[in-house]
Structures are given as C-alpha cells and as structure tokens.
Design a protein around this motif. Structure first.
Motif, PDB file in Angstrom:
ATOM      1  N   GLU A 288       1.999  -0.613  -7.163  1.00  0.00           N
ATOM      2  CA  GLU A 288       2.672  -0.654  -5.863  1.00  0.00           C
ATOM      3  C   GLU A 288       2.655  -2.084  -5.296  1.00  0.00           C
ATOM      4  O   GLU A 288       3.689  -2.635  -4.904  1.00  0.00           O
ATOM      5  CB  GLU A 288       1.915   0.301  -4.931  1.00  0.00           C
ATOM      6  CG  GLU A 288       2.485   0.480  -3.563  1.00  0.00           C
ATOM      7  CD  GLU A 288       1.542   1.373  -2.733  1.00  0.00           C
ATOM      8  OE1 GLU A 288       1.654   2.609  -2.845  1.00  0.00           O
ATOM      9  OE2 GLU A 288       0.681   0.825  -2.014  1.00  0.00           O
ATOM     10  N   GLU A 292       5.889  -4.574  -4.899  1.00  0.00           N
ATOM     11  CA  GLU A 292       6.193  -4.994  -3.533  1.00  0.00           C
ATOM     12  C   GLU A 292       6.235  -6.524  -3.449  1.00  0.00           C
ATOM     13  O   GLU A 292       7.075  -7.099  -2.769  1.00  0.00           O
ATOM     14  CB  GLU A 292       5.086  -4.441  -2.642  1.00  0.00           C
ATOM     15  CG  GLU A 292       5.193  -4.733  -1.179  1.00  0.00           C
ATOM     16  CD  GLU A 292       3.956  -4.180  -0.477  1.00  0.00           C
ATOM     17  OE1 GLU A 292       3.651  -2.974  -0.656  1.00  0.00           O
ATOM     18  OE2 GLU A 292       3.269  -4.958   0.206  1.00  0.00           O
ATOM     19  N   ASP A 293       5.313  -7.164  -4.145  1.00  0.00           N
ATOM     20  CA  ASP A 293       5.170  -8.611  -3.992  1.00  0.00           C
ATOM     21  C   ASP A 293       5.951  -9.402  -5.019  1.00  0.00           C
ATOM     22  O   ASP A 293       5.985 -10.621  -4.958  1.00  0.00           O
ATOM     23  CB  ASP A 293       3.698  -9.008  -4.093  1.00  0.00           C
ATOM     24  CG  ASP A 293       2.932  -8.566  -2.861  1.00  0.00           C
ATOM     25  OD1 ASP A 293       3.575  -8.400  -1.801  1.00  0.00           O
ATOM     26  OD2 ASP A 293       1.707  -8.399  -2.962  1.00  0.00           O
TER      27      ASP A 293
END
Lengths: 446, 446
Positions: A288, A292-293
């Motif tokens: 996750e 996301e990054d």
C-alpha cells in the motif's frame, strides 16, 4: 555472535524521497520537518531503545516538485546541537557538503557539536553534484566529478588536521605556574594543497572522542575509494542481499588495501522497516505504501534528479530508455551513467528503469516482529551490513519496532542491552585517534 | 518613562579581552568557555532575570597570546541552538562573519535557529579584518575595507531575500485539495550582485518573528552607515557619557536619514558592571580588576591587534606614539587610523595611548546596587543607549546584579517585570517585517 549490530534513526519528517503522500496521514504533524519537538521526540525514543545514532541527511536546492521534507527543514548542525542537550548517549551524525563549505568553518562547527554533546558528533561528508545547488553558491554549473572528490578528500584531511590543533594536555590551567595554555601544545596547520590553503590553528580543543566520526556514502568508484581511505561509517546504497554483500565485501577489502583495519569502518544500510502484528498485514501495508508513494509521475521526477532535474514526462514509457548520455557525462553524474549503462546492456524501457529504481529502495525488513528480527539476523550474518539506518513513517511505527523487534534482537544476542560508552566512537567500537602531534613527539622520543 | 531599557548578557567564559587573569579565580571553571553547562547556566539566569538576549561574540584566528576565552570556545550557532531548547523567552544573538561565510549557508543556519527557538534568533553581522583570519580561509591577506563593507551589505541583502523565499501561507497542507505547498508562494531570488550570485530559494520558511534580528557593531564611518541602513540592534563601542551620547545621536540620525524609524534600531553599550555591597567596596574591586587585567604587556598586545598583531614592545613608552601609519592604511584598519590621528592631534606618548585605550573599556556602572541603578537611569535618560550588554566575571557577580540591581530598575519603571513576547522582536519592540512577495502582491492588487 560477537559482532554487534548497530542501529541508527533517520527522521524524515513530513516525507522524504518516495514518501510524497506521507503528510496526508493524520498522525503526521504538518510541520514535523521544521519542529524541533519532532526531532527531540525521535531522538529520545532512539536513545531509550539504545540506538547508536540519529542520522540527519541534507540538501540545499529545492523547487516545488521536491519531496515535502526537502522543501522546508532544519539545517543539520543547528538541529543536532539542540538534540545534544536533551540526550546523553545517542550519536549525532550530521550531513554537510565538502563542496560548498570552507574546511575551517566545518571543522569548528563539528568540533563544537562534539564538545556540546560530550563526544557524540559525526560528520557525513557529501559532495554536491547538482546545478541547482551550485547556483546557490555563486557558480553557474556544478563542479566536475574529479574536482568534487579531490576536494572532499582534501577537505577531510584539512579538517582532521585542524581538529588536532591542540594536544590533549594543552591546557594545564595551573595558577601556581601562571600557565593557562602550554604554547608548545598548540599547532598551526599551514596547509597548502590543490583545493585549499588553511593556516590554522583551530580555536577549539578535542572532545572525549578525540575527533568526530567521519561518515560517507560512497557508491561510485571514486566514492568507494574515498570511503575506504577516510570513512569510519558508511551510509550504503541498499538493494538485494547479493548487492549488499558485494558492496560490503568490496568496501572492507578496499579499506584493508589502504592499510586500515576493516573493523574500523561500519557499514549502515537503509532499513526503513515495515512492521505489523502479522506478516500478512505488514506485506499489505508495505505494498500500500509502495504504491501510494511510487506513482509514475513522482518516480519519473525522482529519476530525473539523477540527470540534473531532467523532465522525462514527454518520453514514451514503453520505448527503449531515451538517449540522454550527454546529461550523465555532464560533470560526471555517475549514478546517471550507471542507469544508462544498465538500460543499454539489459535493453530496458523507461518504465522498466523507473520501476526497478523504485524497487531498489524497497525495504527487505517487512513482517511481524519475529520475522523482521529473523530477517535482520539473516542479512547481518550474511555480511551485508554492520548497522541499519531506520526510518519510520509515524511514531506508532517507531514504537512497534522498538517494543516489538528490539527485544528480539537483544534475545538473539545481536543488539546491546545497555550503552557501552558515552561517546559515539565508544558505542560503534571505533578507536580514539591519537593526536598527530602527540604521536610525533612520542615517536621522536623513541 | 515610556522608553524601556533592554538588557543582554555577554558570557566571557574563562576571560575575554582585558580579563587575562580571570581563569585563576577559583570560582571560575577552567573549561567554562567550552562547557555548554556554563552557557546554559548563564542563559537560565538571564532568562530568570527577564533579560532580552544572550549575546555571543566570535573570532576565528588565534595564537598563544590571545585571551583565554578566545583560545578555546564554542562556535556561536551550535552553542545558541543548544541554549534554544533550554529557554523559552531569551533572545539568542550569534556573531558570524559576512566575509568568510556564504550567504546561503548563513541564511539557512540563522533561519534554522529561528525555528528551533520559536522566533528568538539574531545575527550579529561582522566583517573580518585581520590577516590571520584571512589565512584560515584561503587568502594571504584580508580583504580591503571597501570590499569588506560592500560585501557585508550585499550579504545582508541576499540573506534577507532568502529569508523571504516562502510567503507565510505557503504551506496549506490541505489533504482535501492534495496541496502541501502552494507553489505560487515559493520564490527564487536570482540575485546577481557585485560580490555574490545566489539563485535560491532557501529551503526553510519564516519563523514567528518573520526574520532574525540583524545586529551590527558600526564604529567607522562605513560601519555606522551600514548599521543605519540594515541593523536593528547595535553593539556600541562605549567610552564616556559624552562619547556615548554622540554615538547614539549619530546612529539615530543616520537611521532616520535612510528613511527608517530610529526607534527600530536598538543601541546596546558594553556595560560590564562591578557591583558590591558598598560603593567603596565596588570601587576598590573595580580598580583591583582593572590593574590585574591591564598590565602594560597585555594592554600593548591588545593595542597591537588593531594594527594586525603589531609588536609594540621595542618602542619607548614615553616617546611620541610611533609612526606606523602604513599599518593602519593596510586594508583600511579604521580603528588603527583613529588611534594614530588622535595621538598626532593630542601629541600623545605610547603610554598615554595604551592607558586611554584601557580606560575606554572601563565600565561606568560601578557601586552598590542603588548607585548602579541610579547611574544606569542617568545614562539612559541622557540618550546614551537603549540597552546594556552585561558581562560578569563570576556567577556570584551575575547574581548580585540580578538580585540587587534588576529589582531597583524595575521599581524605577525602567525594566520589564514580565516578558512582553515570546520572540526577540517582540521583546525589543521591533516590527515583524512583512514578506516582500506578499507585500508586492498586496501592492499590485491595490
């Protein structure tokens, strides 16, 4: 196991490279990167957990596309000096560029931190390679590769010379003899080298650890050589277990080749662990975070920084990696050169290059506390590092590691149960360098 | 009286100029100048007494003849950063040379201290005029006078520009809009002047006081002019009441002539008081200190420093002042020039010059607490200063002033009974400078 693991904490405030979305987390204070309270809390937690050091990285150029933590953050030495008076054992390693600081100023500032902390200072020596930084210091272009590394080496030599200006017994402060300073124990440097002319002496004596500890982050050929010559700690690049083994063995071999004890250079890898109650939860969380990054736009911008803020957005992601070798050659951007070389050899597309660069930064330490402790031991035993530089996204994650993983590392006999010393050298198992003038006097007297 | 007196504390550790014998006092710790505990104790006492600021002076060149405190002392900004986290209201004024620091580094370090302290940082801007210092920074000779002052002025302008890189509302950090930074509120500087090229922006935002407070110590014509242009605080030279009045009026007049409010430049004189139970005891103590610290040999060495470490010992003390005008002209040593001019005009011997130089440094504030408070009020009312920079030889003398004199100053309505603000600007009554880009935007929008 007699070799001991070392742990450092690397605070990233509102989010470093690959953490562009971190500031949105409600648990992260929006001003963490400029709030000394955030760093004090990190430092106190690290000291409570018996970590060796707080490690503060740095950069001097920004534009609006940079990671949140880079945009607005405290200068490392003023930060660490504040931390010094709120801690007692924690090492304090600050990054400073040998390219854009005069050796006399750097020598004074690190020696000063070393006194304030009672012998816990470390200097992470970096060279500055981007044009943006050069333009903050009066230059239109960054210095070329050879000049940068020659200057770094000479800077360290000059600074170490200045740190030995006073012998350890230079101040008898004896009212009966009316002698505050013994002038025979004060030594000018009179350095005249290729990059610097520095007369000295420094107006500051040595701390309980003799000299601050020298850290470096050597990746290129010249960087590894510089590290092997002068570094006592290394901030290593990362990658797979095999890559870390190669790097570790290479640095230790080079250090021995320079006539130094390979035990006297401690290699830290970037650990950024993800710990959760179960392995499954940790893996989910890691994926996750990673997704996301590491959206493509940000990953491309990050990749572009290796090429001097080059903008990849116009290029076809699934075509072969673009022909931008001229950007890698400009001023000797060796990281960029390696990327191009690998893309050519392995026939990679832009998408493949950018994905593999993100993968390289992925932490190997993901899982429940027992899994993470086991993985750390496995990597440590395989000769991949002497220490880990840990970064946590939130204080909750820091606490999970400290409360969950550290006790297991201690049970396995890997990590200390109390500090060995009050100085950074003492805790890292590094010797106190004898003052060169005292050594010369002793040698002359037989 | 509505004008308020300001007080700063100026720690001299084991002994500054004219305090060569202080280290022999059994009440003075032999390592005071490098012991952060000494500075923390000074700072805590100053804050307890509601002083405006701790004022740290500096120098970068030494040889074995220098005063004990100069030989071995902490670098001002690392020192003040440690003090910042142990105090809440005290201003933190650090000295740094505009001659041998790049503006980008200085801007970052003072802005960082300003954040760490919550808006209490001040920069005492000095230029470095001696050859010894130049030789620590790669030069064989110091810069000439005009270059030094031109560089100082440009350095302050660049640094103030960098301090305004971010407008105050640059970081909305709004997860709903996905906006951490508002890029329109980030401004590069793109400065290209005679002495510096600095692109910017600075990677640090403004503190609660907008910008650190600028201090200066203008004595010469150019120094006074620089102060009147950019300084918000001045470390004034001292001397008799008439000399202090002349200096005070001149600086206020020059400041107004530059279109600035003369209330926005606060003039501090060097106070170094001697307080005792009775006037007689204080006078005796002052004479004792004066004679102990001003033997001819040391006074001659101190005088020689104005001429580039010139050695006066061969000269006849009772012959006319020697003809060494060439040393004063070298690189524009204006203090030396003034000494020569006065010696010629008044037909003085070397002994008379050296004695009067020592007398000039003598404190006017000597006596029992009531006498000292009265003298301070008399000088203050006569327009000689806005504040006093106090230095104490021992903690006992500091306590005598704080417990004996400060309450009397408060009774007379001269000195505060609580802090007015949490920032240095707030306590000094200085305005927060509006961010230049915000001001321009407002002006453009009518």
């Amino acid at each position: 196991m007699s070799r001991k693991l070392h742990l450092a904490l690397h605070p990233y405030g509102v989010g470093g490279p690959g953490q562009h979305g971190l500031w949105k987390d409600p648990r992260v204070a929006k001003d963490a990167s400029i709030d000394i309270g955030y760093y004090l809390r990190q430092a106190e937690a690290a000291e409570h957990a018996l970590f060796d050091a707080l490690f503060i990285v740095d950069s001097q150029f920004i534009n609006a596309t940079y990671p949140p933590h880079y945009l607005n953050r405290l200068e490392p030495l003023t930060l660490l000096s504040a931390v010094a008076v709120r801690t007692r054992h924690l090492g304090l390693v600050g990054t400073a560029s040998s390219t854009y600081n005069s050796p006399f100023n750097l020598a004074r500032r690190f020696a000063s931190l070393d006194h304030i902390s009672g012998g816990r200072a470390g200097w992470n020596v970096v060279t500055s390679f981007d044009t943006g930084t050069a333009r903050n210091y009066g230059l239109d272009e960054h210095l070329d590769y050879t000049t940068r590394y020659g200057r770094a080496l000479e800077s360290v030599e000059v600074i170490r010379g200045l740190w030995d200006s006073y012998e350890d017994d230079a101040f008898p402060a004896d009212p009966e003899r009316g002698l505050f300073l013994d002038p025979d124990k004060l030594h000018a440097l009179e350095h005249r080298g290729e990059h610097f002319k520095v007369a000295g002496p420094l107006n500051l004596s040595r701390s309980p650890q003799g000299q601050p500890v020298i850290f470096q982050a050597g990746v290129s050929e010249e960087g590894r050589d510089l590290a092997a010559r002068v570094a006592e700690g290394i901030y290593a690049p990362g990658g797979s277990l095999a890559q870390a083994q190669e790097y570790y063995a290479d640095i230790k071999r080079r250090t021995a080749a320079h006539g130094r004890d390979p035990e006297h250079i401690k290699i830290f890898i970037n650990g950024g662990p993800v710990v959760a109650a179960t392995d499954e939860a940790a893996r989910l969380r890691e994926r996750e975070i990673f997704e996301e990054d590491n959206d493509l736009e940000r990953s491309l911008a990050l990749l572009g920084r290796s090429f001097g803020a080059y903008d990849f957005t116009g290029h076809d992601l699934d075509a072969p990696f673009p022909d931008i070798a001229h950007l890698a050659e400009k001023g000797g951007r060796t990281a960029a050169g390696k990327i191009i070389e690998r893309a050519r050899t392995e026939n990679l597309t832009l998408r493949q290059v950018v994905t593999s660069a993100s993968e390289f930064r992925r932490s190997p330490f993901v899982g429940a506390p027992a899994t993470v402790a086991e993985t750390i031991e496995k990597w440590f035993a395989a000769g991949t590092f002497d220490g880990i530089n840990l970064a946590f996204r939130t204080f909750e994650e820091l606490d999970l590691f400290v409360d969950g993983v550290v006790p297991l590392l201690q049970e396995r006999g890997l990590f200390r149960t109390e500090y060995e010393a009050d100085t950074l050298r003492g805790n890292l198992g590094l010797p106190v360098p004898e003052n060169r003038h005292t050594a010369a006097r002793r040698a002359a007297q037989g």
